[in-house]
Design a protein around this motif. Structure first.
Motif, PDB file in Angstrom:
ATOM      1  N   UNK A 111     -16.932  -5.784 -14.091  1.00 18.18           N
ATOM      2  CA  UNK A 111     -18.245  -6.817 -12.948  1.00 18.18           C
ATOM      3  C   UNK A 111     -19.062  -6.911 -12.872  1.00 18.18           C
ATOM      4  N   UNK A 112     -19.400  -8.229 -12.367  1.00 11.98           N
ATOM      5  CA  UNK A 112     -20.844  -9.052 -12.420  1.00 11.98           C
ATOM      6  C   UNK A 112     -21.416  -9.205 -11.310  1.00 11.98           C
ATOM      7  N   UNK A 113     -22.872  -9.048 -11.460  1.00 12.68           N
ATOM      8  CA  UNK A 113     -24.352  -8.613 -10.766  1.00 12.68           C
ATOM      9  C   UNK A 113     -24.654  -9.309 -10.488  1.00 12.68           C
ATOM     10  N   UNK A 114     -24.689 -10.819  -9.837  1.00 17.89           N
ATOM     11  CA  UNK A 114     -26.225 -11.782  -9.116  1.00 17.89           C
ATOM     12  C   UNK A 114     -26.564 -11.182  -8.775  1.00 17.89           C
ATOM     13  N   UNK A 115     -27.794 -11.081  -8.831  1.00 13.05           N
ATOM     14  CA  UNK A 115     -29.215 -11.077  -8.283  1.00 13.05           C
ATOM     15  C   UNK A 115     -29.853 -12.357  -8.116  1.00 13.05           C
ATOM     16  N   UNK A 125     -23.274  -8.608 -16.630  1.00 10.07           N
ATOM     17  CA  UNK A 125     -22.367  -7.793 -16.692  1.00 10.07           C
ATOM     18  C   UNK A 125     -21.897  -6.124 -16.557  1.00 10.07           C
ATOM     19  N   UNK A 126     -20.818  -5.555 -16.387  1.00  7.55           N
ATOM     20  CA  UNK A 126     -21.298  -4.334 -15.905  1.00  7.55           C
ATOM     21  C   UNK A 126     -19.959  -3.863 -16.606  1.00  7.55           C
ATOM     22  N   UNK A 127     -19.382  -2.798 -17.714  1.00  2.04           N
ATOM     23  CA  UNK A 127     -18.524  -2.492 -18.345  1.00  2.04           C
ATOM     24  C   UNK A 127     -18.100  -1.431 -16.591  1.00  2.04           C
ATOM     25  N   UNK A 128     -16.364  -0.484 -17.049  1.00  5.53           N
ATOM     26  CA  UNK A 128     -16.163   0.008 -16.205  1.00  5.53           C
ATOM     27  C   UNK A 128     -17.219   1.068 -16.409  1.00  5.53           C
ATOM     28  N   UNK A 129     -17.544   2.176 -14.888  1.00  8.87           N
ATOM     29  CA  UNK A 129     -18.551   3.468 -15.223  1.00  8.87           C
ATOM     30  C   UNK A 129     -19.863   3.026 -15.887  1.00  8.87           C
ATOM     31  N   UNK A 130     -20.136   1.778 -16.344  1.00  2.00           N
ATOM     32  CA  UNK A 130     -21.360   0.830 -16.859  1.00  2.00           C
ATOM     33  C   UNK A 130     -22.988   1.847 -16.155  1.00  2.00           C
ATOM     34  N   UNK A 131     -23.805   2.471 -17.041  1.00  2.00           N
ATOM     35  CA  UNK A 131     -25.063   2.920 -16.063  1.00  2.00           C
ATOM     36  C   UNK A 131     -26.048   1.635 -16.668  1.00  2.00           C
ATOM     37  N   UNK A 132     -26.321   0.242 -16.329  1.00  2.00           N
ATOM     38  CA  UNK A 132     -27.375  -0.563 -16.181  1.00  2.00           C
ATOM     39  C   UNK A 132     -28.603  -0.218 -15.911  1.00  2.00           C
ATOM     40  N   UNK A 133     -29.512   0.315 -16.814  1.00  2.00           N
ATOM     41  CA  UNK A 133     -31.322   0.139 -16.510  1.00  2.00           C
ATOM     42  C   UNK A 133     -31.984  -1.209 -16.928  1.00  2.00           C
ATOM     43  N   UNK A 134     -32.885  -1.878 -16.385  1.00  2.00           N
ATOM     44  CA  UNK A 134     -33.675  -3.311 -16.429  1.00  2.00           C
ATOM     45  C   UNK A 134     -34.385  -2.421 -17.606  1.00  2.00           C
ATOM     46  N   UNK A 135     -35.170  -1.447 -17.423  1.00  2.00           N
ATOM     47  CA  UNK A 135     -35.422  -1.160 -18.390  1.00  2.00           C
ATOM     48  C   UNK A 135     -35.963  -0.907 -19.327  1.00  2.00           C
TER      49      UNK A 135
END
Length: 187
Positions: A111-115, A125-135
């Motif tokens: 999925x794609x997340x837009x801020x 863009x996040x893979x299934x089950x992915x945790x994305x840390x902006x740090x």
């Protein structure tokens, strides 16, 4: 719960009284035993309270609407994405602002997340089950829309799900945020 603690305290103090009455030959030693037993009773009450989950404050679960007040950043759920501890770090208003926080993709597909705020938009863009840390992935808005200490109105879009949130704006006054200031040393 309170009755149980009172009962434990009374029973332990009864034992110390019986013990101290039977050992009347040395009053100083008896007082020490009474004091030691009371301290032991208090320690037991604390252990029992800790094991039973009794905090004295009420329900230990924090409602999702109050999570933001317990963290430094903002929390939200947008469709299948959990947003945790999201904040902006900047030197000042109209200066670049770096995103800090985590996105968790609860979906079984990419999925794609837009801020986006008033003048900036970023997508991840996040893979299934992915945790994305902006740090770990430096991501910047070109400008902070307000001063540190205020909040930025940001729209988070995940597919057809749209959520308007207020993200806290911070500066480097908190030592651990210094490395995340734009143009600073990045982790």
């Amino acid at each position: 719960m309170t009755r149980m603690f009172a009962l434990i305290s009374v029973r332990l103090s009864d034992r110390s009284i019986v013990r101290s009455l039977s050992q009347t030959d040395d009053p100083l030693t008896s007082r020490r035993r009474v004091w030691r037993n009371r301290v032991s009773a208090a320690a037991l009450v604390l252990v029992v309270a800790g094991l039973s989950g009794c905090s004295g404050v009420g329900d230990p679960r924090i409602p999702p609407t109050e999570l933001g007040s317990k963290n430094l950043g903002m929390n939200a759920e947008v469709g299948p994405v959990e947003v945790r501890n999201l904040l902006l770090v900047t030197h000042g208003e109209a200066e670049p602002a770096r995103l800090i926080g985590v996105l968790l993709n609860g979906a079984e597909k990419e999925i794609q997340v837009t801020l986006s705020d008033q003048d900036d938009e970023i997508s991840v863009t996040l893979d299934p089950g992915q945790q994305y840390a902006f740090q770990e992935h430096p991501t910047l808005f070109e400008t902070a829309d307000d001063i540190p200490g205020a909040v930025a109105d940001v729209t988070i879009t995940v597919g057809a799900n749209i959520e308007s949130v207020q993200i806290p704006i911070r500066n480097g006054s908190l030592k651990w945020l210094e490395p995340y200031l734009p143009n600073g040393t990045s982790n």
